[in-house]
Write a protein that holds these residues in place. Structure first.
Motif, PDB file in Angstrom:
ATOM      1  N   ALA A 179      29.799   1.551  12.377  1.00 12.68           N
ATOM      2  CA  ALA A 179      28.904   2.068  13.370  1.00 12.68           C
ATOM      3  C   ALA A 179      28.678   1.865  14.804  1.00 12.68           C
ATOM      4  CB  ALA A 179      27.539   2.197  12.964  1.00 12.68           C
ATOM      5  N   ALA A 180      28.733   0.449  14.959  1.00 17.41           N
ATOM      6  CA  ALA A 180      28.972  -0.003  16.418  1.00 17.41           C
ATOM      7  C   ALA A 180      30.243   0.396  17.089  1.00 17.41           C
ATOM      8  CB  ALA A 180      28.888  -1.501  16.335  1.00 17.41           C
ATOM      9  N   ARG A 181      31.244   0.705  16.369  1.00 20.36           N
ATOM     10  CA  ARG A 181      32.570   1.050  16.818  1.00 20.36           C
ATOM     11  C   ARG A 181      32.906   2.297  16.931  1.00 20.36           C
ATOM     12  NH1 ARG A 181      35.959  -2.498  18.171  1.00 20.36           N
ATOM     13  NH2 ARG A 181      37.850  -1.481  17.768  1.00 20.36           N
ATOM     14  N   GLY A 182      31.761   3.217  16.599  1.00 24.89           N
ATOM     15  CA  GLY A 182      31.702   4.423  17.085  1.00 24.89           C
ATOM     16  C   GLY A 182      32.138   5.561  15.734  1.00 24.89           C
ATOM     17  N   HIS A 183      32.496   4.995  14.716  1.00 23.80           N
ATOM     18  CA  HIS A 183      33.037   5.766  13.549  1.00 23.80           C
ATOM     19  C   HIS A 183      32.052   6.565  12.893  1.00 23.80           C
ATOM     20  CE1 HIS A 183      37.035   3.648  13.640  1.00 23.80           C
ATOM     21  NE2 HIS A 183      36.167   2.471  13.687  1.00 23.80           N
ATOM     22  N   ARG A 184      32.318   7.722  12.374  1.00 24.44           N
ATOM     23  CA  ARG A 184      31.344   8.787  11.762  1.00 24.44           C
ATOM     24  C   ARG A 184      31.893   9.006  10.346  1.00 24.44           C
ATOM     25  NH1 ARG A 184      28.680   6.493  14.345  1.00 24.44           N
ATOM     26  NH2 ARG A 184      27.278   7.178  16.056  1.00 24.44           N
ATOM     27  N   CYS A 241      42.881  13.058   1.509  1.00 20.16           N
ATOM     28  CA  CYS A 241      41.957  13.656   1.259  1.00 20.16           C
ATOM     29  C   CYS A 241      41.614  14.694   2.331  1.00 20.16           C
ATOM     30  CB  CYS A 241      40.530  12.671   1.151  1.00 20.16           C
ATOM     31  SG  CYS A 241      40.275  11.657   2.873  1.00 20.16           S
ATOM     32  N   PRO A 242      40.437  15.663   2.057  1.00 14.49           N
ATOM     33  CA  PRO A 242      40.547  16.831   2.790  1.00 14.49           C
ATOM     34  C   PRO A 242      40.165  16.334   4.514  1.00 14.49           C
ATOM     35  CG  PRO A 242      39.231  16.986   1.106  1.00 14.49           C
ATOM     36  CD  PRO A 242      39.858  15.762   0.816  1.00 14.49           C
ATOM     37  N   GLU A 243      39.196  15.418   4.656  1.00 11.71           N
ATOM     38  CA  GLU A 243      39.111  14.830   6.094  1.00 11.71           C
ATOM     39  C   GLU A 243      39.127  13.563   5.932  1.00 11.71           C
ATOM     40  OE1 GLU A 243      35.505  17.054   8.664  1.00 11.71           O
ATOM     41  OE2 GLU A 243      34.899  16.943   6.522  1.00 11.71           O
ATOM     42  N   ARG A 244      40.432  13.115   6.491  1.00  8.67           N
ATOM     43  CA  ARG A 244      40.898  11.638   6.610  1.00  8.67           C
ATOM     44  C   ARG A 244      39.867  10.868   7.336  1.00  8.67           C
ATOM     45  NH1 ARG A 244      46.755  10.529   8.810  1.00  8.67           N
ATOM     46  NH2 ARG A 244      47.315  11.679   6.764  1.00  8.67           N
ATOM     47  N   PRO A 245      39.295   9.697   6.736  1.00  4.78           N
ATOM     48  CA  PRO A 245      38.385   8.666   7.529  1.00  4.78           C
ATOM     49  C   PRO A 245      39.138   8.025   8.760  1.00  4.78           C
ATOM     50  CG  PRO A 245      39.289   7.763   5.543  1.00  4.78           C
ATOM     51  CD  PRO A 245      39.764   9.128   5.336  1.00  4.78           C
ATOM     52  N   THR A 246      38.388   7.500   9.537  1.00  4.62           N
ATOM     53  CA  THR A 246      38.583   6.772  10.731  1.00  4.62           C
ATOM     54  C   THR A 246      38.567   5.296  10.317  1.00  4.62           C
ATOM     55  OG1 THR A 246      36.502   7.032  12.009  1.00  4.62           O
ATOM     56  CG2 THR A 246      38.281   8.692  12.285  1.00  4.62           C
ATOM     57  N   ALA A 247      37.999   4.965   9.424  1.00  6.76           N
ATOM     58  CA  ALA A 247      37.481   3.303   9.286  1.00  6.76           C
ATOM     59  C   ALA A 247      37.465   3.606   7.572  1.00  6.76           C
ATOM     60  CB  ALA A 247      36.447   2.903   9.724  1.00  6.76           C
ATOM     61  N   ARG A 333      39.861  -9.625  13.154  1.00  4.35           N
ATOM     62  CA  ARG A 333      41.413  -9.506  13.523  1.00  4.35           C
ATOM     63  C   ARG A 333      41.757  -8.462  14.161  1.00  4.35           C
ATOM     64  NH1 ARG A 333      41.457 -12.647   8.355  1.00  4.35           N
ATOM     65  NH2 ARG A 333      41.186 -14.741   8.864  1.00  4.35           N
ATOM     66  N   GLN A 334      43.231  -8.091  13.613  1.00  6.81           N
ATOM     67  CA  GLN A 334      44.050  -6.848  14.446  1.00  6.81           C
ATOM     68  C   GLN A 334      43.407  -5.692  13.844  1.00  6.81           C
ATOM     69  OE1 GLN A 334      47.788  -8.048  14.048  1.00  6.81           O
ATOM     70  NE2 GLN A 334      47.684  -9.018  16.354  1.00  6.81           N
ATOM     71  N   SER A 335      43.025  -5.546  12.428  1.00  3.87           N
ATOM     72  CA  SER A 335      42.912  -4.057  11.726  1.00  3.87           C
ATOM     73  C   SER A 335      41.593  -3.528  12.420  1.00  3.87           C
ATOM     74  CB  SER A 335      42.899  -4.593  10.265  1.00  3.87           C
ATOM     75  OG  SER A 335      41.884  -5.077   9.944  1.00  3.87           O
ATOM     76  N   CYS A 336      40.758  -4.228  12.796  1.00  5.36           N
ATOM     77  CA  CYS A 336      39.387  -3.772  13.239  1.00  5.36           C
ATOM     78  C   CYS A 336      38.540  -4.612  14.093  1.00  5.36           C
ATOM     79  CB  CYS A 336      38.641  -3.180  12.095  1.00  5.36           C
ATOM     80  SG  CYS A 336      36.968  -2.639  12.488  1.00  5.36           S
ATOM     81  N   GLY A 337      38.069  -3.970  15.338  1.00  7.38           N
ATOM     82  CA  GLY A 337      37.300  -4.838  15.958  1.00  7.38           C
ATOM     83  C   GLY A 337      37.971  -5.809  17.144  1.00  7.38           C
ATOM     84  N   SER A 338      39.249  -5.964  17.003  1.00  5.82           N
ATOM     85  CA  SER A 338      39.928  -6.957  17.958  1.00  5.82           C
ATOM     86  C   SER A 338      39.781  -6.283  19.484  1.00  5.82           C
ATOM     87  CB  SER A 338      41.253  -7.601  17.561  1.00  5.82           C
ATOM     88  OG  SER A 338      42.017  -6.431  17.619  1.00  5.82           O
ATOM     89  N   ALA A 339      39.693  -4.985  19.499  1.00  5.91           N
ATOM     90  CA  ALA A 339      39.860  -4.490  20.804  1.00  5.91           C
ATOM     91  C   ALA A 339      38.976  -3.235  20.648  1.00  5.91           C
ATOM     92  CB  ALA A 339      41.277  -3.940  20.982  1.00  5.91           C
ATOM     93  N   ALA A 340      38.588  -2.510  21.991  1.00  6.47           N
ATOM     94  CA  ALA A 340      37.849  -1.536  22.044  1.00  6.47           C
ATOM     95  C   ALA A 340      38.336  -0.277  21.339  1.00  6.47           C
ATOM     96  CB  ALA A 340      37.686  -1.054  23.597  1.00  6.47           C
ATOM     97  N   ARG A 341      37.542   0.336  20.539  1.00  7.26           N
ATOM     98  CA  ARG A 341      37.956   1.705  19.568  1.00  7.26           C
ATOM     99  C   ARG A 341      38.395   2.637  20.713  1.00  7.26           C
ATOM    100  NH1 ARG A 341      40.014   3.672  15.331  1.00  7.26           N
ATOM    101  NH2 ARG A 341      39.321   5.962  15.009  1.00  7.26           N
ATOM    102  N   ARG A 342      39.637   3.262  20.117  1.00 11.57           N
ATOM    103  CA  ARG A 342      40.164   4.244  20.913  1.00 11.57           C
ATOM    104  C   ARG A 342      40.282   5.695  20.041  1.00 11.57           C
ATOM    105  NH1 ARG A 342      44.137   0.026  21.499  1.00 11.57           N
ATOM    106  NH2 ARG A 342      45.573   1.139  20.392  1.00 11.57           N
ATOM    107  N   ASP A 343      39.470   6.618  20.541  1.00 15.00           N
ATOM    108  CA  ASP A 343      39.511   7.671  19.727  1.00 15.00           C
ATOM    109  C   ASP A 343      40.243   8.803  20.509  1.00 15.00           C
ATOM    110  OD1 ASP A 343      37.545   6.977  17.859  1.00 15.00           O
ATOM    111  OD2 ASP A 343      35.927   7.075  18.931  1.00 15.00           O
TER     112      ASP A 343
END
Length: 343
Positions: A179-184, A241-247, A333-343
């Motif tokens: 949520a903090a990284r802007g995922h919905r 899946c119909p709507e691919r997740p972002t996380a 680490r690199q797979s999530c959270g090591s840099a700002a989220r780029r949407d």
């Protein structure tokens, strides 16, 4: 072992002394002794409060210096990968105490801890650490008259001593990160094992998604085997899946590493297209490509606590139930959270 006591058990159970010995030594299946006969003998054993002298038995057998035996019961499944970290910590604990104890590794089939009659008879070891108990195992342990000091690892209990973390809060912490990284639109990959830990972890994540306003529909909750292949197959399903997740939260590192391979094969970039978080902080998670963000499970500290707890129980310095709960933290680490989220 006290021969007179065995004779007394045999007489009351109306079986031979050799049958009693076989059952008490955990070899009933090997000699095809019926469950009814085993139950009859064990009932008499419990009624007589029979306590075999393990040390005396071993002295008569080989004359070696006798040390108390601690049995580690670990399930025969994919979670054997975690045993390496557990045993390394136990080895350090044994070294620190001058190797005053012996360790017996006892594999068991999940949901069949009831087959381990040595827990009832107390003939093979002086204390037991039981890891990865299933729902069925926990129900059995709650009702059984276990005759040896026992500690449960990664489980809670109001009967036995236990060492655990708050799995619900750990799962919710991952939802908070997303949520903090802007995922919905998020997803979850859940191993198909009978486990309160996994169940609580999943519920915490799902409740967190609801609390933070993220979408987690049923079709983005995928169950598969607790293996790298299970994660690989689950990720292929998630990609279609119909709507691919972002996380995506993988509830085990093993499955997450299989998932990373699947996404790379498909051409999905991690973390640009999908951010991924695992659970356990296995050593391999540091060396995956990209390196895996994961919830750290303090296996080493918990194993050391299990050792100290079982020793205190065996020395009558601790009265069950007593529990210790350890903290967790995110290894970013690199797979999530090591840099700002780029949407």
């Amino acid at each position: 072992m006290n021969i007179a006591s065995i004779k007394e058990i045999a007489e009351l159970a109306n079986v031979s002394s050799s049958t009693v010995s076989i059952i008490l030594n955990g070899k009933a299946k090997e000699f095809r002794i019926s469950e009814a006969t085993q139950a009859k003998v064990l009932k008499v054993v419990q009624e007589l409060d029979y306590k075999p002298n393990i040390s005396a038995k071993r002295l008569r057998t080989n004359g070696e210096t006798v040390k108390p035996i601690i049995a580690l019961f670990w399930t025969i499944d994919a979670r054997t990968q975690l045993i390496n970290r557990f045993l390394t910590s136990i080895q350090h604990s044994l070294s620190e105490c001058g190797y005053k104890y012996e360790l017996l590794i006892q594999p068991y089939v999940g949901s069949r801890i009831c087959d381990e009659t040595s827990l009832l008879t107390g003939t093979r070891f002086n204390g037991a650490i039981i890891a990865n108990a299933t729902f069925e195992d926990e129900a059995y342990l709650a009702s059984a008259d276990i005759s040896v000091p026992t500690v449960l690892y990664l489980r809670d209990s109001d009967k036995y001593c236990s060492v655990n973390i708050d799995h619900y809060k750990a799962g919710k912490e991952v939802a908070k990160l997303f949520a903090a990284r802007g995922h919905r639109k998020v997803g979850a990959v859940i191993p198909t094992v009978s486990s309160h830990a996994i169940h609580s972890r999943a519920k915490g994540f799902m409740d967190g998604c609801t609390e933070y306003g993220m979408e987690l529909p049923e079709y983005r909750i995928v169950h598969n085997q607790y293996t790298e292949e299970g994660g690989y197959l689950a990720s292929q399903s998630m990609a279609n899946c119909p709507e691919r997740p972002t996380a995506i939260f993988f509830l085990s590192d093993q499955m997450a590493i299989g998932g990373l391979y699947a996404f790379n094969e498909i051409g999905i970039s991690i973390p640009d297209d999908i951010e991924v978080v695992g659970h356990d902080n296995e050593q391999a998670s540091r060396f995956s490509i990209p390196s895996l963000t994961t919830m750290h499970l303090p296996v080493e500290d918990m194993a050391a606590a299990c050792f100290r707890m079982i020793v205190d129980l065996m020395d009558h310095k601790l009265t069950p139930p007593y529990s210790r709960q350890f903290d967790y933290h995110l290894a970013v680490r690199q797979s999530c959270g090591s840099a700002a989220r780029r949407d």
